[in-house]
Design a protein around this motif. Structure first.
Motif, mmCIF file in Angstrom:
data_model
loop_
_atom_site.group_PDB
_atom_site.id
_atom_site.type_symbol
_atom_site.label_atom_id
_atom_site.label_comp_id
_atom_site.label_asym_id
_atom_site.label_seq_id
_atom_site.Cartn_x
_atom_site.Cartn_y
_atom_site.Cartn_z
ATOM 1 N N GLU A 107 0.815 -1.208 0.000
ATOM 2 C CA GLU A 107 0.000 0.000 0.000
ATOM 3 C C GLU A 107 0.853 1.265 0.000
ATOM 4 O OE1 GLU A 107 -0.745 0.398 4.819
ATOM 5 O OE2 GLU A 107 -2.409 -0.073 3.494
ATOM 6 N N GLY A 108 0.235 2.370 -0.321
ATOM 7 C CA GLY A 108 0.906 3.662 -0.284
ATOM 8 C C GLY A 108 1.492 4.050 -1.623
ATOM 9 N N GLY A 109 1.824 5.299 -1.743
ATOM 10 C CA GLY A 109 2.384 5.813 -2.984
ATOM 11 C C GLY A 109 3.853 5.496 -3.139
ATOM 12 N N ARG A 110 4.338 5.614 -4.353
ATOM 13 C CA ARG A 110 5.750 5.361 -4.631
ATOM 14 C C ARG A 110 6.563 6.647 -4.668
ATOM 15 N NH1 ARG A 110 4.973 0.886 -9.306
ATOM 16 N NH2 ARG A 110 4.206 -0.722 -7.946
ATOM 17 N N LYS A 111 5.884 7.774 -4.683
ATOM 18 C CA LYS A 111 6.576 9.044 -4.783
ATOM 19 C C LYS A 111 7.468 9.262 -3.562
ATOM 20 C CE LYS A 111 5.721 13.906 -5.683
ATOM 21 N NZ LYS A 111 4.691 14.927 -5.897
#
Length: 61
Positions: free
Chosen positions: A49-53
């Motif tokens: 989960e979560g963004g890769r930025k």
């Protein structure tokens, strides 16, 4: 616990896809196969989960 790098996140996503039956286990390689064998679906969800930025491509640990 979310992944610390993009590579970990991608491997967890691939393993999660196989756990759910969307892809074949035989298509998994390396870390994704290890994660498939050692982690539950819930653990994989949390890891992917979560963004890769802002995450590094790889983390040495």
């Amino acid at each position: 616990m979310p992944a610390k790098s993009k590579a970990q996140q991608k491997a967890a996503g691939a393993a999660l896809s196989a756990k759910r039956g969307d892809t074949k286990k035989s298509d998994l390689q390396g870390a994704a196969r290890d994660m498939y064998d050692s982690m539950s679906e819930k653990q994989l969800e949390e890891f992917a989960e979560g963004g890769r930025k802002g995450k590094p491509e790889h983390v040495d640990e």
